[in-house]
Design a protein around this motif. Structure first.
Motif: not given
Length: 266
Positions: A39-46
């Motif tokens: 997701t753009p603008g978000q850290p990686t999922f983990d």
């Protein structure tokens, strides 16, 4: 000969200009390689959901829903970058970089999904164990209450029988004293019969209590057996589910055909 050298010089200049024109594309490819899918603008999922951050079943359900959305975002980004790679000079290296970023991003999502599913399974097992323990405690309380009721009934019945036997004994003694010696043996026999009957009647409640206690033990053993079988069946289903769940893999996507390379005319 002079025409040959002029033609060769023009080809060298043309190739050099082409390489200079492709240089910004190579730089753009390297910059894109540093960008992770997600997701753009978000850290990686983990990073958004680090290990140990799941504290409830509802939170685990929400994370699994978001994981599906994140996986779709990653897949779309992978497809877009594959298409962009065919417009660049270093197609193979671009595709390899895109494939590696997709693998890393999908693995990060899968790691969070594994932890969320494990939390849900453990919470379900804890709830089941708690319910079984509560039911077992309730069954024990009910069994103790029934045993006490049966004991009180048996004691009351025994008192009545003893009182009746005492009265019969008094009557027998009076009758024995009033009758002659000829009837002594007959009366004694009758008294013995009555005594035996009274003893048998006195033992009847205890036999009934023993039989009831045996039935309660059998019932408790059956309940325990069903609990053990239920736990064993649940573990088998979980083990089968783990073995049947396929490892998540990147979705296969159609690739656009490569543009034919232009070859300078000789």
């Amino acid at each position: 000969m002079q025409l040959f050298f002029e033609y060769s010089s023009r080809r060298v200049v043309t190739c050099a200009l082409g390489l200079l024109a492709l240089l910004p594309l190579s730089i753009s490819t390297a910059q894109a390689a540093e960008q992770a899918y997600g997701t753009p603008g978000q850290p990686t999922f983990d990073q958004r959901y680090p290990s140990g951050s799941i504290q409830s079943t509802d939170a685990a359900d929400e994370i699994l829903l978001e994981a599906d959305k994140e996986r779709q975002v990653i897949n779309d980004q992978y497809i877009d970058e594959q298409r962009a790679c065919y417009k660049k000079f270093f197609v193979s290296s671009c595709l390899e970089a895109a494939k590696e970023r997709n693998r890393v991003a999908v693995r990060q999502v899968r790691d969070v999904e594994v932890e969320a599913n494990a939390y849900k399974r453990q919470a379900k097992a804890d709830d089941r164990d708690k319910s079984l323990a509560e039911q077992h405690a309730k069954d024990e309380q009910d069994a103790a209450r029934r045993a006490q009721d049966q004991k009180e009934k048996a004691a009351a019945s025994a008192r009545k029988i003893q009182e009746s036997a005492a009265k019969q004994k008094q009557v027998a003694e009076r009758e024995t004293q009033a009758e002659g010696q000829a009837d002594v043996r007959v009366k004694a026999h009758e008294a013995q019969v009555r005594k035996t009957q009274a003893e048998e009647a006195a033992k009847a409640p205890q036999r009934a209590a023993n039989e009831q206690a045996y039935k309660e033990k059998v019932k408790q053993a059956e309940v325990h057996r069903k609990e053990v079988e239920a736990k064993k069946a649940e573990k088998e289903r979980e083990r089968a589910a783990k073995q049947q769940t396929p490892a998540a893999a990147p979705a296969a996507t159609p690739l656009l055909p490569a543009s034919p390379a232009t070859t300078p005319s000789k």
